[in-house]
Design a protein around this motif. Sequence first.
Motif, PDB file in Angstrom:
ATOM      1  N   LEU A 217      23.682  44.250   1.096  1.00 32.40           N
ATOM      2  CA  LEU A 217      23.670  45.478   1.882  1.00 32.40           C
ATOM      3  C   LEU A 217      22.684  45.387   3.043  1.00 32.40           C
ATOM      4  O   LEU A 217      22.957  45.892   4.140  1.00 32.40           O
ATOM      5  CB  LEU A 217      23.319  46.670   0.982  1.00 32.40           C
ATOM      6  CG  LEU A 217      23.348  48.064   1.649  1.00 32.40           C
ATOM      7  CD1 LEU A 217      24.716  48.334   2.290  1.00 32.40           C
ATOM      8  CD2 LEU A 217      23.002  49.149   0.627  1.00 32.40           C
ATOM      9  N   LEU A 218      21.548  44.737   2.829  1.00 30.16           N
ATOM     10  CA  LEU A 218      20.598  44.524   3.924  1.00 30.16           C
ATOM     11  C   LEU A 218      21.248  43.718   5.043  1.00 30.16           C
ATOM     12  O   LEU A 218      21.100  44.040   6.237  1.00 30.16           O
ATOM     13  CB  LEU A 218      19.355  43.780   3.412  1.00 30.16           C
ATOM     14  CG  LEU A 218      18.365  44.565   2.555  1.00 30.16           C
ATOM     15  CD1 LEU A 218      17.299  43.630   1.989  1.00 30.16           C
ATOM     16  CD2 LEU A 218      17.694  45.675   3.365  1.00 30.16           C
ATOM     17  N   ALA A 219      21.973  42.664   4.677  1.00 31.56           N
ATOM     18  CA  ALA A 219      22.647  41.829   5.669  1.00 31.56           C
ATOM     19  C   ALA A 219      23.725  42.608   6.412  1.00 31.56           C
ATOM     20  O   ALA A 219      23.834  42.529   7.648  1.00 31.56           O
ATOM     21  CB  ALA A 219      23.246  40.603   4.991  1.00 31.56           C
ATOM     22  N   LYS A 220      24.529  43.366   5.687  1.00 28.69           N
ATOM     23  CA  LYS A 220      25.612  44.142   6.308  1.00 28.69           C
ATOM     24  C   LYS A 220      25.051  45.197   7.253  1.00 28.69           C
ATOM     25  O   LYS A 220      25.562  45.402   8.371  1.00 28.69           O
ATOM     26  CB  LYS A 220      26.463  44.799   5.227  1.00 28.69           C
ATOM     27  CG  LYS A 220      27.626  45.621   5.765  1.00 28.69           C
ATOM     28  CD  LYS A 220      28.426  46.246   4.651  1.00 28.69           C
ATOM     29  CE  LYS A 220      29.652  46.990   5.215  1.00 28.69           C
ATOM     30  NZ  LYS A 220      29.294  48.019   6.234  1.00 28.69           N
ATOM     31  N   THR A 221      23.997  45.880   6.816  1.00 27.72           N
ATOM     32  CA  THR A 221      23.411  46.938   7.651  1.00 27.72           C
ATOM     33  C   THR A 221      22.803  46.351   8.921  1.00 27.72           C
ATOM     34  O   THR A 221      22.930  46.931  10.007  1.00 27.72           O
ATOM     35  CB  THR A 221      22.333  47.697   6.847  1.00 27.72           C
ATOM     36  OG1 THR A 221      22.878  48.152   5.612  1.00 27.72           O
ATOM     37  CG2 THR A 221      21.827  48.899   7.636  1.00 27.72           C
ATOM     38  N   ALA A 222      22.151  45.189   8.806  1.00 28.62           N
ATOM     39  CA  ALA A 222      21.595  44.530   9.992  1.00 28.62           C
ATOM     40  C   ALA A 222      22.709  44.154  10.966  1.00 28.62           C
ATOM     41  O   ALA A 222      22.578  44.339  12.190  1.00 28.62           O
ATOM     42  CB  ALA A 222      20.803  43.299   9.578  1.00 28.62           C
ATOM     43  N   PHE A 223      23.814  43.637  10.432  1.00 27.32           N
ATOM     44  CA  PHE A 223      24.953  43.273  11.280  1.00 27.32           C
ATOM     45  C   PHE A 223      25.528  44.512  11.973  1.00 27.32           C
ATOM     46  O   PHE A 223      25.818  44.496  13.183  1.00 27.32           O
ATOM     47  CB  PHE A 223      26.025  42.587  10.437  1.00 27.32           C
ATOM     48  CG  PHE A 223      27.210  42.108  11.224  1.00 27.32           C
ATOM     49  CD1 PHE A 223      27.161  40.889  11.890  1.00 27.32           C
ATOM     50  CD2 PHE A 223      28.373  42.871  11.303  1.00 27.32           C
ATOM     51  CE1 PHE A 223      28.253  40.435  12.633  1.00 27.32           C
ATOM     52  CE2 PHE A 223      29.462  42.428  12.039  1.00 27.32           C
ATOM     53  CZ  PHE A 223      29.402  41.205  12.708  1.00 27.32           C
ATOM     54  N   ASP A 224      25.678  45.581  11.207  1.00 29.12           N
ATOM     55  CA  ASP A 224      26.209  46.827  11.782  1.00 29.12           C
ATOM     56  C   ASP A 224      25.276  47.399  12.842  1.00 29.12           C
ATOM     57  O   ASP A 224      25.727  48.110  13.753  1.00 29.12           O
ATOM     58  CB  ASP A 224      26.430  47.867  10.682  1.00 29.12           C
ATOM     59  CG  ASP A 224      27.552  47.461   9.721  1.00 29.12           C
ATOM     60  OD1 ASP A 224      28.361  46.588  10.106  1.00 29.12           O
ATOM     61  OD2 ASP A 224      27.604  48.007   8.610  1.00 29.12           O
ATOM     62  N   ASN A 225      23.985  47.094  12.728  1.00 31.53           N
ATOM     63  CA  ASN A 225      23.005  47.602  13.702  1.00 31.53           C
ATOM     64  C   ASN A 225      22.891  46.706  14.934  1.00 31.53           C
ATOM     65  O   ASN A 225      21.998  46.890  15.763  1.00 31.53           O
ATOM     66  CB  ASN A 225      21.628  47.742  13.050  1.00 31.53           C
ATOM     67  CG  ASN A 225      21.539  48.947  12.133  1.00 31.53           C
ATOM     68  OD1 ASN A 225      22.462  49.765  12.058  1.00 31.53           O
ATOM     69  ND2 ASN A 225      20.433  49.058  11.407  1.00 31.53           N
ATOM     70  N   GLY A 226      23.761  45.687  15.030  1.00 24.03           N
ATOM     71  CA  GLY A 226      23.800  44.880  16.243  1.00 24.03           C
ATOM     72  C   GLY A 226      23.122  43.530  16.145  1.00 24.03           C
ATOM     73  O   GLY A 226      22.857  42.897  17.176  1.00 24.03           O
TER      74      GLY A 226
END
Length: 576
Positions: A217-226
């Motif tokens: 989830l940390l990785a996905k959220t970072a990706f979603d944040n650009g």
Amino acid sequence: MTKSNRLSINLASHSEKGLKEINEDAVGFFVPTEDRLLEGKGIILAVADGVSSAEAGKDASETAVKRFIDDYYPTPDTWSVKHAGQKLLSNINITLFKRSHEFANEEKGYLTTFSGLVIKSRTCHLFHVGDSRAYLFRNNELKQLTRDHVASIATGRSFLARAVGMDNCLQIDYSTVDLEDNDLLLATSDGIHDFLELDKLTEILSLNISEQEKIDLLAKTAFDNGSDDNISGVIAQVNQLPNESLNDYNSKLLRLPFPPPLDPGVKLDGYKVIKELFASSRSQLYLVEDTDSGEQMVMKTPSITFEEDTGYIDRFIQEEWIGKRISSEYVVKIIEQKRPRTCLYYLMEYVHGISMDKWMKQNHFPKPKVAISIIEKIAKGLAEFHKTETIHQDLKPANILIDTHNNIKIVDFGSVFVAGLAEIFIPLEHEGVLGTATYSDPKYLLGKNTGIQGDLYALATISYELFCGKLPYGEKIEECQTAFEYDRLRYIPANEVNPVIPMWFDRTLQRGVAFDLEERYENIDEFLTDLKNPNPVYLRDDPKVTKNKSQVLFWQLLSGFWILMLILVIAMFKQG
């Protein structure tokens, strides 16, 4: 280390290329399956972020993580975690630096950041270079444990100021963190932490989901944040920490004062002194009684002479810690403290018996069965030391107690060497004390750590004395100080001292006390096997397989089956 007292950690990792063409990050972790390595070396997790502008970032990051994990566990047990980690990273740095210079004309550099965590006992050791990061999440609060090695320029841009492979001399940030149960450790590349605010990191780590789900989830959220970088991280959730290590003991016990000399009748922490059992320049032993339970035990106190000697205090504290790790009916038991200590001391079981040196004076030439039984019990006690990677180093009759039933207890942990502890090997000093120079391996006394073979030498020397009433190299061994003086000594055949002893038995003793490690037995089991059973090699080498009645009687007393075995061995050679 019992299963209930093992270091227990859940680990999970995530690494992906993100928007980049290749993934130049590397993550890794390792949990030893052997208790010896888990306790002595710990658990590793690491993150490395290869510098993409250097053209060889992927190779650099993978090399750093893989070599740090692979090379850490084979490091000498006497190295501290700090020394091992810093030396490994320095070697990795030199390797990458040299590779970079091989491609100087192509502007190809092997550069990477690195954040490595070694969790050993109740402590996290952190090694850090560059701008990857490590965090501690405890009680819903997140704390950054590392600092970014970056430098800013006038345009507002920043660049990496430190990396593995950047220079031939590497500066490593090293620190430690005392851990608690339920702590969570997180290591990330900048593809995660540069795109997540601290509040968001805290929120995700607080979720009641698995460790793998958290890092994903940390990785996905970072990706979603650009995030436009590789995205990598590793999580370690502490489920259970082991009991206190030696360092934990030290930090608490070093603050305790030395007790004064204790007279009969004096009470200390609920223990009443009955009498003094032993006193030397280094310590005192008292027979005490628990005023609550009435149980009798032995209290060992340090000599007030060494009150300012931190090395002596460390060693005294270590004795108790070592004793608690060993559980054997043939090793004196350390008693767990039931009440807080106000002074520095520790408690042992009270053994009703006498020291073996006194026992041998009262029992000249004991029956072979009795002598062999005693030797076997000593060997079993030593085996428990060796199971915990511990060497006694000062085994001698004065450190072995024998009761009326010929049961034994090995005592005295003052000279014990424990693999994995952050200490330098220090051999025993010649103090003119009968026993130390007499029974200890000469190689050890001259400064070489001979490990199990050192304890074997002591056991073989004691075995020789049991059957012969003398020492295998005579009394002059007590006076030896140099290798030259030891070289002048000659082994005294056991059957010259005691004619009843057969040749094969003497050959076994001689090999057990051989000064040359190549000639000496490598392990105690092999020595015991040859001591209890005629080795065919020794029979074959002896042109006269003696039929002396006294020797036959010796064999019969030692084992009811030996005569039959001898017949079978001779028959085997005739067939050959």
